[in-house]
Design a protein around this motif. Structure first.
Motif, PDB file in Angstrom:
ATOM      1  N   UNK A  96       0.819  -1.216   0.000  1.00  0.00           N
ATOM      2  CA  UNK A  96       0.000   0.000   0.000  1.00  0.00           C
ATOM      3  C   UNK A  96       0.851   1.263   0.000  1.00  0.00           C
ATOM      4  N   UNK A  97       1.999   1.219   0.648  1.00  0.00           N
ATOM      5  CA  UNK A  97       2.831   2.419   0.798  1.00  0.00           C
ATOM      6  C   UNK A  97       3.841   2.612  -0.334  1.00  0.00           C
ATOM      7  N   UNK A  98       3.871   1.716  -1.299  1.00  0.00           N
ATOM      8  CA  UNK A  98       4.908   1.754  -2.334  1.00  0.00           C
ATOM      9  C   UNK A  98       4.636   2.722  -3.484  1.00  0.00           C
ATOM     10  N   UNK A  99       3.490   3.308  -3.563  1.00  0.00           N
ATOM     11  CA  UNK A  99       3.199   4.195  -4.689  1.00  0.00           C
ATOM     12  C   UNK A  99       2.076   5.146  -4.362  1.00  0.00           C
ATOM     13  N   UNK A 100       1.431   5.615  -5.414  1.00  0.00           N
ATOM     14  CA  UNK A 100       0.325   6.550  -5.241  1.00  0.00           C
ATOM     15  C   UNK A 100      -0.799   5.934  -4.428  1.00  0.00           C
ATOM     16  N   UNK A 101      -1.422   6.766  -3.623  1.00  0.00           N
ATOM     17  CA  UNK A 101      -2.534   6.306  -2.802  1.00  0.00           C
ATOM     18  C   UNK A 101      -3.719   5.892  -3.674  1.00  0.00           C
ATOM     19  N   UNK A 102      -3.863   6.529  -4.838  1.00  0.00           N
ATOM     20  CA  UNK A 102      -4.969   6.224  -5.744  1.00  0.00           C
ATOM     21  C   UNK A 102      -4.916   4.796  -6.269  1.00  0.00           C
ATOM     22  N   UNK A 103      -3.719   4.267  -6.476  1.00  0.00           N
ATOM     23  CA  UNK A 103      -3.576   2.926  -7.051  1.00  0.00           C
ATOM     24  C   UNK A 103      -3.242   1.870  -5.997  1.00  0.00           C
ATOM     25  N   UNK A 104      -3.283   2.239  -4.735  1.00  0.00           N
ATOM     26  CA  UNK A 104      -2.900   1.312  -3.660  1.00  0.00           C
ATOM     27  C   UNK A 104      -3.790   0.074  -3.645  1.00  0.00           C
ATOM     28  N   UNK A 105      -5.082   0.257  -3.799  1.00  0.00           N
ATOM     29  CA  UNK A 105      -5.996  -0.884  -3.760  1.00  0.00           C
ATOM     30  C   UNK A 105      -5.741  -1.834  -4.919  1.00  0.00           C
ATOM     31  N   UNK A 106      -5.452  -1.304  -6.088  1.00  0.00           N
ATOM     32  CA  UNK A 106      -5.162  -2.165  -7.247  1.00  0.00           C
ATOM     33  C   UNK A 106      -3.888  -2.971  -7.023  1.00  0.00           C
ATOM     34  N   UNK A 107      -2.864  -2.330  -6.457  1.00  0.00           N
ATOM     35  CA  UNK A 107      -1.603  -3.051  -6.179  1.00  0.00           C
ATOM     36  C   UNK A 107      -1.849  -4.185  -5.190  1.00  0.00           C
ATOM     37  N   UNK A 108      -2.615  -3.889  -4.147  1.00  0.00           N
ATOM     38  CA  UNK A 108      -2.897  -4.908  -3.138  1.00  0.00           C
ATOM     39  C   UNK A 108      -3.731  -6.044  -3.733  1.00  0.00           C
ATOM     40  N   UNK A 109      -4.732  -5.724  -4.528  1.00  0.00           N
ATOM     41  CA  UNK A 109      -5.543  -6.764  -5.175  1.00  0.00           C
ATOM     42  C   UNK A 109      -4.704  -7.636  -6.089  1.00  0.00           C
ATOM     43  N   UNK A 110      -3.795  -7.013  -6.843  1.00  0.00           N
ATOM     44  CA  UNK A 110      -2.918  -7.785  -7.723  1.00  0.00           C
ATOM     45  C   UNK A 110      -2.038  -8.732  -6.905  1.00  0.00           C
ATOM     46  N   UNK A 111      -1.468  -8.220  -5.831  1.00  0.00           N
ATOM     47  CA  UNK A 111      -0.618  -9.070  -4.975  1.00  0.00           C
ATOM     48  C   UNK A 111      -1.426 -10.208  -4.358  1.00  0.00           C
ATOM     49  N   UNK A 112      -2.638  -9.917  -3.909  1.00  0.00           N
ATOM     50  CA  UNK A 112      -3.481 -10.944  -3.278  1.00  0.00           C
ATOM     51  C   UNK A 112      -3.992 -11.973  -4.283  1.00  0.00           C
ATOM     52  N   UNK A 113      -3.986 -11.632  -5.563  1.00  0.00           N
ATOM     53  CA  UNK A 113      -4.450 -12.567  -6.589  1.00  0.00           C
ATOM     54  C   UNK A 113      -3.565 -13.805  -6.661  1.00  0.00           C
ATOM     55  N   UNK A 114      -2.339 -13.713  -6.152  1.00  0.00           N
ATOM     56  CA  UNK A 114      -1.422 -14.852  -6.208  1.00  0.00           C
ATOM     57  C   UNK A 114      -1.606 -15.818  -5.041  1.00  0.00           C
ATOM     58  N   UNK A 115      -2.351 -15.436  -4.004  1.00  0.00           N
ATOM     59  CA  UNK A 115      -2.570 -16.326  -2.855  1.00  0.00           C
ATOM     60  C   UNK A 115      -3.243 -17.642  -3.243  1.00  0.00           C
ATOM     61  N   UNK A 116      -4.326 -17.620  -4.041  1.00  0.00           N
ATOM     62  CA  UNK A 116      -4.931 -18.904  -4.418  1.00  0.00           C
ATOM     63  C   UNK A 116      -3.973 -19.801  -5.204  1.00  0.00           C
TER      64      UNK A 116
END
Length: 192
Positions: A96-116
């Motif tokens: 969440x802290x690695x880039x713009x606050x606007x794209x934080x949710x997208x970055x987190x969703x992309x990272x979480x997509x690899x859990x399954x």
């Protein structure tokens, strides 16, 4: 892994369920200390600590095998999940802290997509590289073996069991070495 440990150590399913207690106990015991560690140092330090603990737990399967006892394996699982707790506590806010606050949710969703994918790979490895390679003897058949035969079967099964964990531990150590060698200095993103 409950089934594998129950079979190898000829114990009840209840005793074998201690694997789950060790697994989830690591998450429970380490989440708050991990948060305190991260607050004091950084997310990156938390990630490195988590990877280190995970590698230590995975590699601890090797000496656990030579004890021939069940509880050193539980300790190794506990250490591994303490590392996972560090990783989960630090990675999500780090992302969440690695880039713009606007794209934080997208970055987190992309990272979480690899859990399954990781969960499915874990089940694949457990079934194909551990469960299918264990001795087919059930508990009743193992009870009929002599002490030496039983020890040989147990040793062979434990060798099969620890193999994937040792590979994972070595891969994580290599990852840690690469991260440390490419480290360009302190990384202290803002704590959310």
């Amino acid at each position: 892994m409950v089934k594998a440990f129950s079979k190898i150590f000829r114990m009840s399913v209840t005793d074998g369920a201690m694997v789950q207690v060790a697994f989830y106990g690591g998450y429970f015991a380490m989440a708050f200390p991990a948060a305190m560690f991260i607050r004091r140092y950084s997310y990156k330090a938390g990630v490195l600590m988590g990877l280190g603990m995970y590698a230590l737990g995975a590699l601890a399967f090797f000496p656990a095998k030579y004890t021939g006892q069940y509880y050193p394996f539980l300790l190794a699982y506990f250490i591994m999940t303490c590392g996972l707790s560090f990783l989960e506590t630090s990675c999500n806010p780090y992302i969440l802290s690695m880039g713009d606050e606007e794209t934080a949710t997208r970055r987190l969703n992309l990272a979480q997509a690899f859990n399954p994918i990781g969960s499915l790979m874990g089940m694949f490895v457990a079934m194909n590289f551990i469960q299918n390679r264990l001795s087919p003897l059930d508990t009743a058949e193992r009870a009929q073996l002599t002490a030496q035969e039983l020890e040989a079967v147990k040793d062979q099964d434990l060798s099969v069991l620890i193999g994937p964990y040792l590979v994972i531990g070595v891969v994580i150590l290599v990852m840690l070495a690469v991260i440390r060698l490419t480290d360009s200095g302190p990384d202290r993103p803002r704590i959310i």
